[in-house]
Scaffold this motif. Structure first.
Motif, short mmCIF file in Angstrom:
data_model
loop_
_atom_site.label_atom_id
_atom_site.label_comp_id
_atom_site.label_asym_id
_atom_site.label_seq_id
_atom_site.Cartn_x
_atom_site.Cartn_y
_atom_site.Cartn_z
N GLN A 407 0.84 -1.19 0.00
CA GLN A 407 0.00 0.00 0.00
C GLN A 407 0.89 1.25 0.00
O GLN A 407 1.69 1.44 0.92
N LEU A 408 0.74 2.08 -1.04
CA LEU A 408 1.54 3.29 -1.18
C LEU A 408 0.62 4.51 -1.23
O LEU A 408 -0.30 4.56 -2.05
N PRO A 418 1.57 5.63 7.63
CA PRO A 418 2.68 5.40 6.69
C PRO A 418 2.35 4.28 5.69
O PRO A 418 1.43 3.49 5.88
N ASP A 419 3.14 4.24 4.62
CA ASP A 419 3.01 3.12 3.68
C ASP A 419 3.22 1.81 4.44
O ASP A 419 4.00 1.74 5.41
N PHE A 420 2.55 0.76 3.97
CA PHE A 420 2.67 -0.51 4.70
C PHE A 420 2.51 -1.69 3.76
O PHE A 420 2.05 -1.57 2.62
N GLN A 462 1.12 -10.81 9.04
CA GLN A 462 2.10 -9.80 9.42
C GLN A 462 1.72 -8.45 8.81
O GLN A 462 1.19 -8.37 7.70
N TYR A 463 2.02 -7.42 9.57
CA TYR A 463 1.81 -6.04 9.15
C TYR A 463 3.15 -5.32 9.28
O TYR A 463 3.71 -5.24 10.38
N GLY A 470 12.60 4.52 5.02
CA GLY A 470 12.12 3.71 3.90
C GLY A 470 12.17 2.23 4.14
O GLY A 470 11.91 1.43 3.23
N ASN A 471 12.49 1.82 5.39
CA ASN A 471 12.55 0.40 5.72
C ASN A 471 11.18 -0.07 6.24
O ASN A 471 10.47 0.67 6.93
N TYR A 472 10.84 -1.32 5.93
CA TYR A 472 9.59 -1.89 6.41
C TYR A 472 9.86 -2.73 7.66
O TYR A 472 10.64 -3.69 7.62
N LEU A 473 9.21 -2.36 8.77
CA LEU A 473 9.41 -3.02 10.05
C LEU A 473 8.08 -3.61 10.53
O LEU A 473 7.01 -3.02 10.34
N THR A 474 8.17 -4.78 11.15
CA THR A 474 6.97 -5.45 11.65
C THR A 474 6.34 -4.65 12.77
O THR A 474 7.02 -4.20 13.71
N ASP A 475 5.01 -4.48 12.71
CA ASP A 475 4.25 -3.83 13.77
C ASP A 475 3.63 -4.92 14.65
O ASP A 475 2.67 -5.57 14.25
N PRO A 476 4.17 -5.16 15.87
CA PRO A 476 3.69 -6.26 16.71
C PRO A 476 2.21 -6.14 17.07
O PRO A 476 1.54 -7.16 17.28
#
Length: 804
Positions: A407-408, A418-420, A462-463, A470-476
């Motif tokens: 998703q942008l 934020p983008d996800f 996972q989300y 610009g890095n994608y990090l897991t949202d617990p």
């Protein structure tokens, strides 16, 4: 103890009724049993015609699967009985009926045709629809359109079945049903059956049954009943096959499908398979949501989407006759599919005329899935009673499915999400063991059995949110791993009694379900246990050309993995959807009264009343603080529906046929949204009118008109529409090679599907543009070499529970 008393009472009452009926009709009947002169096996579905001395036909009956036939209410006199069946030479008997006692002709042997049949000219019209106490069967091979149509297209003509413009299937207006192939569940049709049925040529199947009142031997799953697609046919030393090629544009694509059946000695094999590619060109959609709060707001979303998908399937059934009393059979099915999609969307939220929030969203998604099932069955017969059977079955079924979406966002106004990326991996596996016993006692056929099902569902969702770098990090907080286990213990006992033209079926099924769910990431658990008693009763009476039937049964609908899975789909951030691991099964009741007529044409009509408790439906709640509509499956609903269905088929001439299939229903639905009661009601209708005309030189043309009055749920109702289809076909090689072409809705490129949704604090209108116009062509080829006539198998092994 209460259950045993109930069953004994049912048998006792049935015995009293049958004894009374026998005393009235004990005399003035002619009976006998038809057998194959060579194999000495029962000859089923033989037409038995009784004529007077002037050769005028008085009555006609059809022999049962055990070869037996009974002609009732025959007055004393001289008569002629004719026995006819394709593949056999005709036979006639002169008889004298004196009226003092029943006339028992004993075993009547009929001879198979000694020479190969080059061509058969059928003078009488083959009946397309057959109704029994608990089901309606549509003979696909009796419909000329089967030469060039897909199974999904032919299902539009099947009584009680509805196919809408998006090819979604419903039975009696309900989407909670089961689809079997040859009396057994198949992984091919568990997740997205319409994709497989689109590519399956109708020429590869024999008939479609709608089991309206499933006997107790069937699992209780499926509120509306069961659609059973009969594909296999047993042949004596030979083979038969067919293959179909199809192309559909602009929405659609190429597909291929076919089947192959062979038998050599004691070994038999039946296989079918296919593949298709489906493209959905760009269409538009929009949403208008208005809140009813003190400070009302209006959300407007508009965008476009397109998608592509491919799928393939292969099914196989094998059998080996160890001897005349022992049979081993098995099935093996594989299927897989993948798809991609892209969409764009603009979203604007206003209070009065002020823009309070705005963004544009680009979504790129893909999915891939595969499934398989494997079953083996052992069937044992008994010399002392050839109708007694014991069957032991084992089945494994599993599938895996992966979903991914990016998703942008851009053009943001007061929007900080934020983008996800989101991903969901789901896996399901199931093991089933079943034991069945069929034991005739005098004229009562008794069936009993037990089953154990152990099912595992797993989901890892996972989300991942993009940070400033610009890095994608897991949202617990939005990520979890979910495991679900179901163990089902079931047992059933059913009875069937046939006397003259009466048929009575009654039984009861008990099921105990134990459920355990674990959320590994949050260290929480869910535990459930529920016990269900599911009765079923079906009654029918045949007359000369008409029949009546009555059925009552209870069914349950267990929540499927998609309804249980708490994965939150945020592909549209303003509208979140998720499952609910706390769901319990829905229980439904159905009463059905049916009438059928079959002579030159056929008519099937039914009156139905359904009521459902604990209805599982998606509840939409609008949060005024976050401006998000959250939809989650709940058990808060009830539904009632009263209506009727009619199916009419009539040959206007030898070359011109007319058929109609439709239904009218009024539904009432209630539920709870945002802590407040909601309700909805209204009429729903559908009608399909088809006409075909046979021309010279193997040409045939047809037209199909379908009308749908829209769908109704607890929180939604959709608009009505009319669809048309035109087709033409040509027999290039008679009964071997057929070419056909079609066009659907040539006057209208798109259809606008309008859905109105509502809740205590919002109203919403969704408009989806859908590809409506289509054209295409198909080529179907049949080939094979049979040494003897095709015969139908007598009994199949059923192993049929799985959540949708």
């Amino acid at each position: 103890m209460k259950l045993k008393i109930t069953l004994i009472l049912m048998l006792w009452l049935a015995g009293i009724y049958v004894s009374h009926a026998q005393s009235l009709a004990e005399r003035n009947i002619i009976k006998g049993r038809l057998i194959d002169s060579l194999t000495r096996k029962p000859a089923e579905f033989v037409t038995v015609a009784l004529k007077n001395s002037n050769n005028k036909q008085i009555k006609t009956v059809v022999s049962r699967t055990d070869g037996a036939f009974v002609i009732t209410d025959v007055q004393p006199g001289k008569f002629i009985i004719n026995f006819t069946l394709i593949g056999y030479t005709g036979k006639s008997l002169n008889i004298l009926m004196d009226g003092s006692k029943p006339l028992d002709l004993g075993d009547v042997a009929i001879n198979a045709s000694a020479r190969e049949i080059k061509a058969v000219v059928v003078k009488a019209t083959q009946p397309i629809i057959k109704q029994e106490a608990d089901r309606i069967a549509y003979d696909i091979q009796a419909d000329p359109a089967s030469k060039f149509s897909s199974v999904l297209e032919m299902m539009r003509k099947v009584p009680l079945v509805t196919i809408d413009a998006e090819d979604n299937i419903q039975v009696s207006g309900n989407s909670a049903y089961r689809i079997f192939i040859n009396g057994k569940p198949s992984s091919l049709l568990e997740r997205n059956p319409k994709d497989v049925l689109k590519s399956m040529p109708a020429s590869s199947i024999q008939k479609i049954e709608v089991i309206t009142t499933p006997p107790s031997k069937y699992d209780a799953e499926g509120l509306a009943g069961i659609i059973n697609i009969i594909t296999n046919k047993t042949i004596d030393d030979g083979y038969s096959a067919n293959i179909g090629l199809n192309e559909r544009l602009p929405a659609g694509g190429p597909s291929i499908g076919g089947s192959f059946t062979t038998k050599s000695g004691k070994f038999g094999l039946s296989a079918f398979g296919g593949a298709s590619s489906f493209g959905n060109p760009l269409t538009t959609s929009s949403v208008l949501r208005k809140s009813k709060s003190v400070s009302p707001s209006a959300l407007v979303q508009a965008g476009g989407q397109k998608s592509d998908s491919q799928n393939a399937y292969l099914g196989m059934e094998l059998s080996y006759e160890i001897d005349s009393l022992n049979l081993i059979s098995g099935q093996f099915n594989l299927n897989g599919g993948k798809g991609t999609g892209q969409s764009s969307q603009s979203s604007v939220l206003r209070n009065d005329t002020t823009v309070t929030q705005q963004y544009s969203l680009l979504t790129d998604n893909d999915n891939i899935g595969k499934g398989a099932d494997l079953a083996i069955n052992y069937q044992k017969g008994y010399r002392r009673n050839k109708n007694q059977l014991t069957t032991f079955s084992y089945r494994y079924y599993g599938f895996a499915n992966n979903q991914n979406a990016d998703q942008l966002f851009n053009n943001r106004v007061n929007y900080t999400l934020p983008d996800f990326r989101q991903a969901n991996k789901s896996v399901m596996s199931e093991h089933t063991v079943q034991l069945d016993q069929v034991y005739p006692v005098n004229k009562i056929n008794v069936e009993a059995g037990a089953k154990i099902i152990v099912r595992f569902n797993e989901s890892d969702f996972q989300y991942l949110s993009q940070d400033a770098g610009g890095n994608y990090l897991t949202d617990p907080s939005k990520t979890n791993t979910f495991n679900n286990r179901q163990t089902i213990w079931a047992g059933y006992n059913s009875y069937q009694y046939n006397i003259n033209n009466w048929s009575v079926k009654a039984g009861v099924r008990v099921e105990n379900t134990d459920v355990g769910a674990n959320f590994l990431s949050t260290a929480s658990q869910v535990s459930q246990n529920y016990f269900s008693i599911i009765p079923a009763v079906a009654l029918s009476r045949r007359f000369n050309t008409t029949g009546i039937s009555f059925g009552w049964n209870q069914r349950i609908q267990r929540p499927g993995i998609n309804q249980l899975n708490p994965f939150v789909d945020r592909s549209n951030p303003i509208f979140e959807t998720s499952g609910n691991p706390d769901l319990r099964p829905t229980k439904g009741n159905q009463l059905r009264l049916g009438f059928n007529w079959a002579a030159k044409g056929s008519l099937v009509a039914s009156l139905n009343y359904n009521w459902i408790q604990g209805l599982i439906f998606p509840v939409s709640v609008y949060d005024e603080v976050s401006n998000i509509t959250r939809t989650r499956f709940e058990n808060t609903g009830t539904a009632k529906a009263l209506g009727g269905n009619i199916n009419f088929n009539y040959p206007l001439t030898q070359a011109w046929n007319l058929s109609m299939n439709g239904g009218l229903m009024h539904g009432w639905a209630t539920g709870v949204s945002n802590g407040k009661p909601i309700k909805n009601h209204g009429f729903m209708f559908n009608a399909n009118v088809a006409s075909s005309l046979k021309l010279n030189s193997g040409w045939r043309t047809g037209v199909n008109i379908f009308a749908d009055g829209g769908r109704l749920t607890v929180q939604q109702h959709s608009n009505a529409y009319i669809s048309t289809a035109f087709n033409v076909s040509k027999d290039i090689i008679k009964d071997k090679l057929t070419f056909s072409a079609f066009t659907n809705n040539p006057y209208k490129r798109y259809r606008l599907n309008v859905t109105n949704s509502f809740g205590p604090n919002f109203n919403q209108i969704s408009r989806d543009q859908q590809n409506f116009s289509a054209f295409g062509a198909s080529l179907n080829y049949k080939f094979g070499k049979l040494k003897e006539s095709i015969k139908k198998n007598k009994r199949g092994i059923t192993n049929d529970d799985i959540s949708n």
